[in-house]
Design a protein around this motif. Structure first.
Motif, PDB file in Angstrom:
ATOM      1  N   GLN A  37      28.705  37.044  39.713  1.00  0.00           N
ATOM      2  CA  GLN A  37      28.817  38.423  39.272  1.00  0.00           C
ATOM      3  C   GLN A  37      30.235  38.906  39.500  1.00  0.00           C
ATOM      4  N   LYS A  38      30.772  39.565  38.509  1.00  0.00           N
ATOM      5  CA  LYS A  38      32.141  40.066  38.571  1.00  0.00           C
ATOM      6  C   LYS A  38      32.322  41.019  39.744  1.00  0.00           C
ATOM      7  N   ARG A  39      31.347  41.921  39.949  1.00  0.00           N
ATOM      8  CA  ARG A  39      31.489  42.929  41.001  1.00  0.00           C
ATOM      9  C   ARG A  39      31.424  42.335  42.404  1.00  0.00           C
ATOM     10  N   GLY A  41      33.184  39.632  43.174  1.00  0.00           N
ATOM     11  CA  GLY A  41      34.340  38.739  43.238  1.00  0.00           C
ATOM     12  C   GLY A  41      34.061  37.385  42.633  1.00  0.00           C
ATOM     13  N   TYR A  42      33.254  37.366  41.590  1.00  0.00           N
ATOM     14  CA  TYR A  42      32.872  36.133  40.888  1.00  0.00           C
ATOM     15  C   TYR A  42      32.156  35.144  41.800  1.00  0.00           C
TER      16      TYR A  42
END
Length: 73
Positions: A37-39, A41-42
């Motif tokens: 998930q991008k939020r 921090g990947y």
């Protein structure tokens, strides 16, 4: 929706309830905890939590002793 495609490709369900249960198990058991998930921090939620607890374990301990009240005359 991509999740439905990933979960149901090549499968035949006897009832709508069976299909719904398969989708729920896929989303709750695989997709949500393991997808990056991008939020975060990947990172996946599992990786993010592991990193958090490692950081907590290696952080300096916090002094949680209560302060003594000031003496008043």
């Amino acid at each position: 929706m991509l999740i439905k495609t990933e979960c149901t490709r090549g499968r035949v369900f006897a009832t709508r309830a069976e299909a719904n249960l398969a989708l729920f198990e896929y989303v709750d058991g695989f997709s949500n905890p393991r997808r990056i998930q991008k939020r975060l921090g990947y990172l996946s939620p599992i990786e993010f939590e592991e990193k958090h607890y490692v950081n907590q374990a290696t952080a300096e301990p916090v002094n949680l002793k209560p302060r003594k009240p000031a003496l008043t005359s």
